[in-house]
Write a protein that holds these residues in place. Structure first.
Motif, PDB file in Angstrom:
ATOM      1  N   VAL A  66       2.094  13.724   0.242  1.00  0.00           N
ATOM      2  CA  VAL A  66       2.019  12.420   0.916  1.00  0.00           C
ATOM      3  C   VAL A  66       1.590  12.650   2.359  1.00  0.00           C
ATOM      4  O   VAL A  66       1.897  13.685   2.957  1.00  0.00           O
ATOM      5  CB  VAL A  66       3.374  11.644   0.895  1.00  0.00           C
ATOM      6  N   TYR A  67       0.869  11.676   2.869  1.00  0.00           N
ATOM      7  CA  TYR A  67       0.390  11.757   4.253  1.00  0.00           C
ATOM      8  C   TYR A  67       1.189  10.765   5.080  1.00  0.00           C
ATOM      9  O   TYR A  67       1.325   9.608   4.710  1.00  0.00           O
ATOM     10  CB  TYR A  67      -1.102  11.434   4.315  1.00  0.00           C
ATOM     11  N   GLU A  68       1.746  11.252   6.192  1.00  0.00           N
ATOM     12  CA  GLU A  68       2.508  10.372   7.084  1.00  0.00           C
ATOM     13  C   GLU A  68       1.941  10.575   8.477  1.00  0.00           C
ATOM     14  O   GLU A  68       2.233  11.581   9.121  1.00  0.00           O
ATOM     15  CB  GLU A  68       4.007  10.732   7.025  1.00  0.00           C
ATOM     16  N   GLY A  69       1.090   9.643   8.920  1.00  0.00           N
ATOM     17  CA  GLY A  69       0.409   9.812  10.211  1.00  0.00           C
ATOM     18  C   GLY A  69      -0.433  11.067  10.172  1.00  0.00           C
ATOM     19  O   GLY A  69      -1.221  11.272   9.249  1.00  0.00           O
ATOM     20  N   ASP A  70      -0.228  11.950  11.162  1.00  0.00           N
ATOM     21  CA  ASP A  70      -1.007  13.188  11.218  1.00  0.00           C
ATOM     22  C   ASP A  70      -0.418  14.276  10.333  1.00  0.00           C
ATOM     23  O   ASP A  70      -0.951  15.378  10.256  1.00  0.00           O
ATOM     24  CB  ASP A  70      -1.030  13.714  12.668  1.00  0.00           C
ATOM     25  N   PHE A  71       0.705  13.981   9.696  1.00  0.00           N
ATOM     26  CA  PHE A  71       1.393  15.021   8.933  1.00  0.00           C
ATOM     27  C   PHE A  71       1.232  14.806   7.434  1.00  0.00           C
ATOM     28  O   PHE A  71       1.011  13.699   6.967  1.00  0.00           O
ATOM     29  CB  PHE A  71       2.879  15.032   9.281  1.00  0.00           C
ATOM     30  N   GLN A  72       1.376  15.875   6.702  1.00  0.00           N
ATOM     31  CA  GLN A  72       1.438  15.759   5.250  1.00  0.00           C
ATOM     32  C   GLN A  72       2.634  16.564   4.789  1.00  0.00           C
ATOM     33  O   GLN A  72       3.040  17.517   5.440  1.00  0.00           O
ATOM     34  CB  GLN A  72       0.164  16.301   4.625  1.00  0.00           C
ATOM     35  N   ARG A  73       3.237  16.159   3.696  1.00  0.00           N
ATOM     36  CA  ARG A  73       4.299  16.985   3.151  1.00  0.00           C
ATOM     37  C   ARG A  73       4.331  16.860   1.648  1.00  0.00           C
ATOM     38  O   ARG A  73       3.742  15.939   1.063  1.00  0.00           O
ATOM     39  CB  ARG A  73       5.653  16.657   3.770  1.00  0.00           C
ATOM     40  N   LEU A  74       5.027  17.796   1.042  1.00  0.00           N
ATOM     41  CA  LEU A  74       5.102  17.840  -0.408  1.00  0.00           C
ATOM     42  C   LEU A  74       6.441  17.257  -0.855  1.00  0.00           C
ATOM     43  O   LEU A  74       7.480  17.506  -0.223  1.00  0.00           O
ATOM     44  CB  LEU A  74       4.956  19.275  -0.902  1.00  0.00           C
ATOM     45  N   ALA A  78       3.245   6.487  -3.617  1.00  0.00           N
ATOM     46  CA  ALA A  78       1.979   7.025  -4.121  1.00  0.00           C
ATOM     47  C   ALA A  78       1.792   8.412  -3.511  1.00  0.00           C
ATOM     48  O   ALA A  78       2.105   8.626  -2.342  1.00  0.00           O
ATOM     49  CB  ALA A  78       0.833   6.118  -3.698  1.00  0.00           C
ATOM     50  N   CYS A  79       1.346   9.349  -4.295  1.00  0.00           N
ATOM     51  CA  CYS A  79       1.054  10.674  -3.733  1.00  0.00           C
ATOM     52  C   CYS A  79      -0.086  11.317  -4.507  1.00  0.00           C
ATOM     53  O   CYS A  79      -0.463  10.850  -5.574  1.00  0.00           O
ATOM     54  CB  CYS A  79       2.307  11.546  -3.719  1.00  0.00           C
ATOM     55  N   GLU A  80      -0.607  12.372  -3.910  1.00  0.00           N
ATOM     56  CA  GLU A  80      -1.699  13.119  -4.539  1.00  0.00           C
ATOM     57  C   GLU A  80      -1.032  14.228  -5.342  1.00  0.00           C
ATOM     58  O   GLU A  80      -0.381  15.095  -4.760  1.00  0.00           O
ATOM     59  CB  GLU A  80      -2.462  13.765  -3.380  1.00  0.00           C
ATOM     60  N   ILE A  81      -1.159  14.166  -6.642  1.00  0.00           N
ATOM     61  CA  ILE A  81      -0.446  15.157  -7.470  1.00  0.00           C
ATOM     62  C   ILE A  81      -1.157  16.516  -7.404  1.00  0.00           C
ATOM     63  O   ILE A  81      -2.370  16.614  -7.604  1.00  0.00           O
ATOM     64  CB  ILE A  81      -0.344  14.661  -8.936  1.00  0.00           C
ATOM     65  N   ILE A  82      -0.386  17.543  -7.087  1.00  0.00           N
ATOM     66  CA  ILE A  82      -0.924  18.915  -7.123  1.00  0.00           C
ATOM     67  C   ILE A  82      -1.131  19.246  -8.611  1.00  0.00           C
ATOM     68  O   ILE A  82      -0.228  18.996  -9.416  1.00  0.00           O
ATOM     69  CB  ILE A  82       0.114  19.913  -6.522  1.00  0.00           C
ATOM     70  N   PRO A  99       0.846  -1.196   0.000  1.00  0.00           N
ATOM     71  CA  PRO A  99       0.000   0.000   0.000  1.00  0.00           C
ATOM     72  C   PRO A  99       0.886   1.253   0.000  1.00  0.00           C
ATOM     73  O   PRO A  99       1.950   1.250   0.617  1.00  0.00           O
ATOM     74  CB  PRO A  99      -0.780  -0.111   1.315  1.00  0.00           C
ATOM     75  N   GLY A 100       0.457   2.263  -0.691  1.00  0.00           N
ATOM     76  CA  GLY A 100       1.247   3.502  -0.719  1.00  0.00           C
ATOM     77  C   GLY A 100       2.381   3.482  -1.726  1.00  0.00           C
ATOM     78  O   GLY A 100       3.198   4.391  -1.754  1.00  0.00           O
ATOM     79  N   THR A 101       2.433   2.425  -2.549  1.00  0.00           N
ATOM     80  CA  THR A 101       3.469   2.395  -3.599  1.00  0.00           C
ATOM     81  C   THR A 101       2.818   2.263  -4.973  1.00  0.00           C
ATOM     82  O   THR A 101       1.704   1.751  -5.106  1.00  0.00           O
ATOM     83  CB  THR A 101       4.464   1.225  -3.411  1.00  0.00           C
ATOM     84  N   ILE A 102       3.567   2.712  -5.956  1.00  0.00           N
ATOM     85  CA  ILE A 102       3.102   2.676  -7.348  1.00  0.00           C
ATOM     86  C   ILE A 102       4.271   2.217  -8.214  1.00  0.00           C
ATOM     87  O   ILE A 102       5.428   2.567  -7.936  1.00  0.00           O
ATOM     88  CB  ILE A 102       2.636   4.091  -7.774  1.00  0.00           C
TER      89      ILE A 102
END
Ligand code: UDP
Length: 252
Positions: free
Chosen positions: A183-191, A83-87, A21-24
Motif C-alpha cells: 500500500v502507498y501512503e503519501g511518499d511511503f509504501q509498506r507491506l 486496496a493493495c498491490e498483491i505481491i 477510493p483505496g477500498t475494495i
C-alpha cells in the motif's frame, strides 16, 4: 441500486470496487476448489464461515500491531478491505510437515519441523503456483530484498499469533499460506497481510485426536467441510448463526 464494479473474480472470492477510493469489497463465495481447480464443488455456508473467520484473525493481527488489509465486515459474506498491490507470491509457513512438503521431501505428515520453514510459490495458476527460491524472486524482480525482509517478518509474526490462538482452542497450526500486498501512503509504501486467513488456507489439526479441520477435508474427501470449519468457528467463539457470537473488538 447502482451496480457495483467487479474488479476480479477468483476461485473463492470476488472483489468489487469499494465505496471510497483505496477500498475494495471482498465477497466470499461458497465455491471450493483444490488441485489447481481440478476438483470443484459448492459448499453451502463456506463463504460465510471464511468471512467471519478471516475477520477474526485479521482483527487479532491488527490488535497486536501486524498491518493487514481488513477494515470492517459489511455483512455475512462481504468485508471492506484496503486496496493493495498483491505481491505475486504465496507465502507458506510450516510448523509440521504436510501436503506438498511431505511429498517433495519424503517426510511423514505430522513430523515437527526443527523450526518454522517459510516457502515461496510464484502465483500463477497456469503454472500451478511453482515453488521458487529467493534467487528467482530477486532475479525476476517480484520483490526487493527489503520487501523479502518485511515479508519474512510478517509471516513469522502471523505464525506466532495464529499458532497461539489455535493452541488456545486445542488446535495445532500445521501450516498456512498468506498473501502480501503493497500500500502507498503519501511518499511511503509498506507491506501488509492481504487476501484471507481461513481454514481454506491453513492446515488445522485437533491436538487430541488429529482430526483435520481445514480444506484437506475437501481435498481428501474426509467428510463435511462446513462441519469442520464450523467446529473451528465454534471453538473460537465466532459463529455466523447461533446464540452468543463473540465479536472480535477492534482496539483503536
Ligand atoms: N495453500 C493455499 N493455497 C494454495 C496452496 C497452498 O492456501 O494455492 C495452503 C494450504 O492450504 C496449506 C499450505 O498452504 O495450508 C501448504 O500447502 P501445500 O504446499 O502443502 O500444498 P497442497 O498440499 O495443499 O497442494
Amino acid at each position: 441500486m447502482a451496480r457495483r464494479t467487479k474488479i476480479y473474480e477468483g476461485k473463492a472470492k470476488t472483489l468489487f470496487e469499494g465505496p471510497e477510493p483505496g477500498t475494495i469489497v471482498q465477497y466470499f463465495k461458497d465455491d471450493a476448489t483444490a488441485f489447481n481447480a481440478e476438483k470443484k464443488d459448492v459448499i453451502e455456508g463456506k463463504g460465510v464461515l471464511n468471512n467471519m473467520l478471516s475477520e477474526y484473525f485479521m482483527t487479532g493481527l491488527t490488535n497486536i500491531g501486524v498491518p493487514n488489509h481488513f477494515i470492517k465486515r459489511l455483512n455475512m459474506r462481504e468485508q471492506l478491505v484496503k486496496a493493495c498491490e498483491i505481491i505475486p507470491l504465496e507465502v507458506i509457513v510450516r510448523n509440521y510437515a504436510a501436503g506438498s512438503m511431505s511429498k517433495r521431501l519424503g517426510i511423514e505428515e505430522g513430523t515437527m519441523l526443527p523450526r518454522p520453514i517459510v516457502e515461496y510459490c510464484y502465483k500463477d495458476d497456469a503454472l500451478g503456483d511453482p515453488l521458487v527460491s529467493e534467487e528467482h524472486i530477486a532475479a525476476f524482480g517480484w520483490a526487493s530484498q527489503q520487501d523479502m525482509d518485511d515479508i519474512l517478518s510478517l509471516a513469522l509474526r502471523v505464525n506466532d499469533f495464529l499458532s497461539g490462538v489455535m493452541y488456545g482452542v486445542g488446535i495445532k497450526l500445521v501450516d498456512f499460506k498468506i498473501e502480501i500486498g503493497r500500500v502507498y501512503e503519501g511518499d511511503f509504501q509498506r507491506l501488509i497481510v492481504a487476501d484471507e486467513i481461513s481454514p481454506d488456507s491453513c492446515r488445522l489439526w485437533d491436538i487430541e485426536t488429529g482430526q483435520k479441520l481445514d480444506k484437506d477435508v475437501f481435498r481428501r474427501d474426509l467428510g463435511s467441510l462446513t462441519d469442520a470449519y464450523s467446529e473451528v468457528a465454534k471453538r473460537l467463539g465466532v459463529m455466523p448463526k447461533g446464540a452468543t457470537p463473540m465479536k472480535p473488538t477492534l482496539i483503536n
